[in-house]
Write a protein that holds these residues in place. Structure first.
Motif, PDB file in Angstrom:
ATOM      1  N   ARG A  20       0.848  -1.199   0.000  1.00 32.28           N
ATOM      2  CA  ARG A  20       0.000   0.000   0.000  1.00 32.28           C
ATOM      3  C   ARG A  20       0.883   1.249   0.000  1.00 32.28           C
ATOM      4  O   ARG A  20       0.892   2.031   0.955  1.00 32.28           O
ATOM      5  CB  ARG A  20      -0.932  -0.026   1.198  1.00 32.28           C
ATOM      6  CG  ARG A  20      -1.982  -1.122   1.147  1.00 32.28           C
ATOM      7  CD  ARG A  20      -2.842  -1.047  -0.116  1.00 32.28           C
ATOM      8  NE  ARG A  20      -3.443   0.272  -0.315  1.00 32.28           N
ATOM      9  CZ  ARG A  20      -4.630   0.623   0.189  1.00 32.28           C
ATOM     10  NH1 ARG A  20      -5.333  -0.242   0.904  1.00 32.28           N
ATOM     11  NH2 ARG A  20      -5.127   1.826  -0.041  1.00 32.28           N
ATOM     12  N   LYS A  23      -0.974   4.503   0.518  1.00 31.49           N
ATOM     13  CA  LYS A  23      -1.292   4.880   1.900  1.00 31.49           C
ATOM     14  C   LYS A  23      -0.087   5.535   2.560  1.00 31.49           C
ATOM     15  O   LYS A  23      -0.237   6.480   3.343  1.00 31.49           O
ATOM     16  CB  LYS A  23      -1.713   3.644   2.693  1.00 31.49           C
ATOM     17  CG  LYS A  23      -3.087   3.109   2.348  1.00 31.49           C
ATOM     18  CD  LYS A  23      -3.503   1.981   3.285  1.00 31.49           C
ATOM     19  CE  LYS A  23      -3.688   2.485   4.714  1.00 31.49           C
ATOM     20  NZ  LYS A  23      -4.191   1.414   5.610  1.00 31.49           N
ATOM     21  N   GLU A  24       1.116   5.033   2.254  1.00 34.63           N
ATOM     22  CA  GLU A  24       2.332   5.597   2.842  1.00 34.63           C
ATOM     23  C   GLU A  24       2.544   7.035   2.373  1.00 34.63           C
ATOM     24  O   GLU A  24       2.837   7.926   3.182  1.00 34.63           O
ATOM     25  CB  GLU A  24       3.536   4.729   2.480  1.00 34.63           C
ATOM     26  CG  GLU A  24       4.812   5.123   3.198  1.00 34.63           C
ATOM     27  CD  GLU A  24       5.910   4.089   3.006  1.00 34.63           C
ATOM     28  OE1 GLU A  24       5.635   3.020   2.451  1.00 34.63           O
ATOM     29  OE2 GLU A  24       7.043   4.378   3.419  1.00 34.63           O
ATOM     30  N   SER A  69       9.994   3.218  -1.069  1.00 31.79           N
ATOM     31  CA  SER A  69       8.942   2.374  -0.510  1.00 31.79           C
ATOM     32  C   SER A  69       8.699   1.219  -1.475  1.00 31.79           C
ATOM     33  O   SER A  69       8.265   1.420  -2.601  1.00 31.79           O
ATOM     34  CB  SER A  69       7.649   3.185  -0.340  1.00 31.79           C
ATOM     35  OG  SER A  69       6.601   2.358   0.129  1.00 31.79           O
ATOM     36  N   GLU A 137       6.245  -5.814   8.294  1.00 35.04           N
ATOM     37  CA  GLU A 137       4.894  -5.752   7.746  1.00 35.04           C
ATOM     38  C   GLU A 137       4.646  -4.386   7.112  1.00 35.04           C
ATOM     39  O   GLU A 137       5.228  -3.373   7.536  1.00 35.04           O
ATOM     40  CB  GLU A 137       3.863  -6.003   8.847  1.00 35.04           C
ATOM     41  CG  GLU A 137       3.898  -7.403   9.443  1.00 35.04           C
ATOM     42  CD  GLU A 137       3.480  -8.472   8.439  1.00 35.04           C
ATOM     43  OE1 GLU A 137       3.995  -9.591   8.550  1.00 35.04           O
ATOM     44  OE2 GLU A 137       2.647  -8.143   7.548  1.00 35.04           O
ATOM     45  N   ASP A 138       3.784  -4.359   6.119  1.00 35.93           N
ATOM     46  CA  ASP A 138       3.476  -3.124   5.407  1.00 35.93           C
ATOM     47  C   ASP A 138       2.969  -2.047   6.366  1.00 35.93           C
ATOM     48  O   ASP A 138       3.377  -0.887   6.319  1.00 35.93           O
ATOM     49  CB  ASP A 138       2.447  -3.428   4.329  1.00 35.93           C
ATOM     50  CG  ASP A 138       2.369  -2.322   3.284  1.00 35.93           C
ATOM     51  OD1 ASP A 138       1.418  -2.319   2.494  1.00 35.93           O
ATOM     52  OD2 ASP A 138       3.254  -1.445   3.276  1.00 35.93           O
ATOM     53  N   THR A 139       2.057  -2.444   7.287  1.00 40.72           N
ATOM     54  CA  THR A 139       1.483  -1.469   8.236  1.00 40.72           C
ATOM     55  C   THR A 139       2.553  -0.910   9.166  1.00 40.72           C
ATOM     56  O   THR A 139       2.538   0.282   9.492  1.00 40.72           O
ATOM     57  CB  THR A 139       0.371  -2.120   9.065  1.00 40.72           C
ATOM     58  OG1 THR A 139       0.879  -3.333   9.675  1.00 40.72           O
ATOM     59  CG2 THR A 139      -0.829  -2.463   8.196  1.00 40.72           C
ATOM     60  N   ALA A 140       3.503  -1.755   9.576  1.00 39.03           N
ATOM     61  CA  ALA A 140       4.576  -1.298  10.458  1.00 39.03           C
ATOM     62  C   ALA A 140       5.502  -0.335   9.725  1.00 39.03           C
ATOM     63  O   ALA A 140       5.944   0.680  10.294  1.00 39.03           O
ATOM     64  CB  ALA A 140       5.373  -2.495  10.979  1.00 39.03           C
ATOM     65  N   ILE A 142       4.697   1.673   7.354  1.00 37.95           N
ATOM     66  CA  ILE A 142       3.990   2.951   7.217  1.00 37.95           C
ATOM     67  C   ILE A 142       4.006   3.714   8.537  1.00 37.95           C
ATOM     68  O   ILE A 142       4.225   4.930   8.578  1.00 37.95           O
ATOM     69  CB  ILE A 142       2.543   2.717   6.731  1.00 37.95           C
ATOM     70  CG1 ILE A 142       2.564   2.151   5.299  1.00 37.95           C
ATOM     71  CG2 ILE A 142       1.730   4.006   6.794  1.00 37.95           C
ATOM     72  CD1 ILE A 142       1.205   1.723   4.786  1.00 37.95           C
ATOM     73  N   LYS A 143       3.770   3.011   9.662  1.00 40.43           N
ATOM     74  CA  LYS A 143       3.780   3.666  10.978  1.00 40.43           C
ATOM     75  C   LYS A 143       5.146   4.278  11.270  1.00 40.43           C
ATOM     76  O   LYS A 143       5.246   5.386  11.811  1.00 40.43           O
ATOM     77  CB  LYS A 143       3.393   2.675  12.077  1.00 40.43           C
ATOM     78  CG  LYS A 143       1.930   2.289  12.071  1.00 40.43           C
ATOM     79  CD  LYS A 143       1.591   1.382  13.225  1.00 40.43           C
ATOM     80  CE  LYS A 143       0.136   0.905  13.143  1.00 40.43           C
ATOM     81  NZ  LYS A 143      -0.808   2.039  13.207  1.00 40.43           N
ATOM     82  N   GLU A 172       2.849   0.770  19.526  1.00 40.96           N
ATOM     83  CA  GLU A 172       1.865  -0.136  18.922  1.00 40.96           C
ATOM     84  C   GLU A 172       2.177  -1.604  19.217  1.00 40.96           C
ATOM     85  O   GLU A 172       1.527  -2.504  18.688  1.00 40.96           O
ATOM     86  CB  GLU A 172       1.838   0.071  17.403  1.00 40.96           C
ATOM     87  CG  GLU A 172       1.374   1.442  16.957  1.00 40.96           C
ATOM     88  CD  GLU A 172      -0.129   1.622  17.100  1.00 40.96           C
ATOM     89  OE1 GLU A 172      -0.584   2.766  17.062  1.00 40.96           O
ATOM     90  OE2 GLU A 172      -0.843   0.617  17.258  1.00 40.96           O
TER      91      GLU A 172
END
Length: 565
Positions: A20, A23-24, A69, A137-140, A142-143, A172
């Motif tokens: 994603r 999103k980033e 990314s 992970e993708d979400t990590a 981005i965070k 998180e």
């Protein structure tokens, strides 16, 4: 007021897990929009970036911060090709790229899995570099990016911003030890090593005169495969072969795992190696770029690793298993570099200028079929003489394959005429064997440690190679060695086995970029080989330019006609 530019490069190939990246980008842009310092920064982004676009993008945008990314692998970063499929750009290529922008880029963020090694290597030229250990992970990812840029845009230092990004992960419940921050506090200056004996105008004149008379023998080694001049071409050298075998076997450090200590290079344990030992630098720092002779160092280490890995597989599974593993890599879609194509097109160029065949013989110790492929691409016929390392038929001898005919063993070399038979067709002599991708679809070449130790050891060279090839190598022609370094032990074996106590050709040269010691200088001087200190890329480019400017050969009657009106 000038703004600090953040350039976000993204790549999410169709054949990889979709990321994603949108999103980033959106999350980073939102942090900028809500900051009171938003007038101090600007964000630019490029989607689905291909390797071929990198230089143009960086040169055009001139960012202070580059953020990647996408996917990463231990060997490099994954970009996209023109078809949207994955294309790996190796760490060495990334280092070369960022070296050229070292005075403009302050920070590089590699928000991709397994990018720790690339980050550390790039840090040699860029002050601040961030990478990721292992998988994330993708979400990590981005965070972390949001936490990092929020702090940076608020006025924090790069180090503090990285710490805030890690804290955002920790809050998180995500392990923050995945993030690595490299800071180079030393002034990043590139001081080129001055060549001791660079090529002169007179040297190039000698080479061109040898080509004009058809008396030059190009002698190509493994270093020739290191250079292409483009980031877009996949490289295939002994470095890639050694990496491939190691990964195939699951061996992380071939040198340490297979050889042990003391090593063949030093009679002390690895812990007691001298501080300036290049091998120790490579092992301890985990990067080859710390050495000013990085390519030569990496190739020397890879040559050893390749021999040890192949020997291990041969002892464990058999030699056929070695060839099968390497065949899978060697039959990949590797394109001949522009220097191979230059050599292959040279006969046609010289013919157009009314000169004879520039070389009757071209010699190589490389495993791949790049040279043959380049000749086919140039529609230039060639005959082939190659060594047979394994098998019951012709083992330890050579085979002869005329153009578009089947190969046959050379049983009576004294009676076989190869050069004269070829006429306007060059002969390629492959001293280590071939990768046959057309007829047998098999490999058969010198690869293991035992192969190198026993190479040409059991018969006189006169009982192995046709007489007319030996006459060219021994007496009548000039040898131009490219892709070797003066201290290469395998090359010394070849010289001793082929030339014995003789001089190497009439007058010969070696193009290298090493720091030879007095022993190496003396060895080659006694063989009448002049050591020319030059980057192979620069040398071949200059030679090609001079040949392009070469005037057509003037017929004899035209030269005399002005004298007689």
């Amino acid at each position: 007021m000038s703004k600090k530019k953040i350039l976000i490069l993204t790549a999410s190939p169709d054949n990889e897990l979709r990321l994603r990246v949108d999103k980033e980008i959106k999350a980073i842009a939102q942090e900028l929009d809500r900051s009171k310092n938003r007038e101090k920064f600007e964000i630019k982004f490029e989607l689905a970036v291909t390797p071929g676009e990198l230089i143009h993008i960086l040169d055009t945008e001139k960012p202070e911060i580059v953020h990647f990314s996408g996917h990463g692998k231990e060997a490099g970063l994954v970009f996209e090709d023109v078809a949207g499929q994955s294309q790996l750009v190796r760490a060495e290529s990334l280092v070369k790229l960022f070296e050229k922008f070292r005075n403009e880029i302050e920070c590089v963020v590699l928000n991709a899995c397994y990018s720790e090694f690339q980050a550390k290597a790039i840090n040699e030229h860029i002050h601040y570099v961030i990478g990721i250990k292992n998988q994330i992970e993708d979400t990590a990812a981005i965070k972390f990016a949001v936490g990092f840029y929020a702090a940076l845009i608020a006025g924090r230092t790069y180090k503090d911003a990285c710490d805030f990004g890690c804290i955002a992960l920790d809050l998180e419940g995500i392990p923050d030890d995945l993030i690595v921050f490299w800071e180079n506090t030393q002034p990043i200056l590139t001081v080129p090593r001055l060549p001791e004996h660079p090529p002169t105008t007179h040297h190039y004149l000698n080479i061109i005169n040898a080509l004009k008379s058809g008396r030059l023998v190009p002698f190509i080694g493994p270093g020739f495969n290191l250079f292409d001049g483009q980031l877009t071409n996949q490289r295939l050298s002994e470095i890639e072969l050694a990496d491939y075998l190691a990964q195939n076997l699951g061996i992380t450090s071939p040198y340490e795992d297979l050889v042990g200590a003391p090593c063949p290079l030093c009679l002390v344990s690895a812990d007691d190696l001298p501080a300036d030992c290049p091998l120790k630098k490579a092992l301890l720092q985990g990067t080859i770029t710390a050495c000013p002779l990085a390519n030569e160092q990496a190739l020397a280490l890879a040559k050893m690793n390749l021999q040890y890995l192949a020997q291990y597989i041969q002892l464990t599974f058999g030699i056929k298993n070695v060839y099968e593993r390497l065949y899978e890599l060697l039959r990949g879609r590797y394109s001949p570099s522009r220097f191979y194509l230059f050599l292959a097109n040279l006969p046609g160029k010289m013919k157009d200028k009314q000169y004879p065949l520039p070389y009757q013989l071209i010699v190589t110790t490389n495993y791949d079929d790049m040279l043959e492929r380049a000749f086919r691409a140039a529609n230039q016929p060639f005959d082939l003489v190659f060594y047979v390392a394994e098998g019951e038929e012709a083992r330890g001898r050579f085979k002869y394959k005329p153009f578009e005919e089947k190969a046959r063993p050379i049983d009576q070399p004294n009676l076989l005429e190869v050069i004269g038979k070829a006429k306007d067709c060059p002969v390629i002599l492959k001293l280590y064997g071939v990768v046959d991708l057309i007829e047998s679809q098999q490999c058969n070449f010198v690869i293991t440690e035992d192969h190198h130790i026993n190479y040409l050891a059991y018969r006189e060279i006169g009982q192995l190679l046709p007489k007319d090839i030996l006459e060219i190598l021994w007496e009548s022609h000039n040898i131009l060695l490219m892709g070797y370094n003066p201290s290469d032990p395998d090359l010394r074996v070849i010289v001793n086995r082929i030339w014995g106590e003789r001089l190497v050709g009439q007058k010969s040269w070696m193009i290298h970029q090493s720091k030879p010691g007095e022993l190496d200088k003396t060895f080659w001087e006694k063989r009448q080989v002049e050591l020319i200190d030059s980057r192979l890329e620069d040398y071949c480019t200059e030679l090609a330019n001079r040949i392009e400017k070469l005037q057509p050969k003037q017929p004899l009657y035209e030269r005399w006609s002005p004298l007689y009106g």
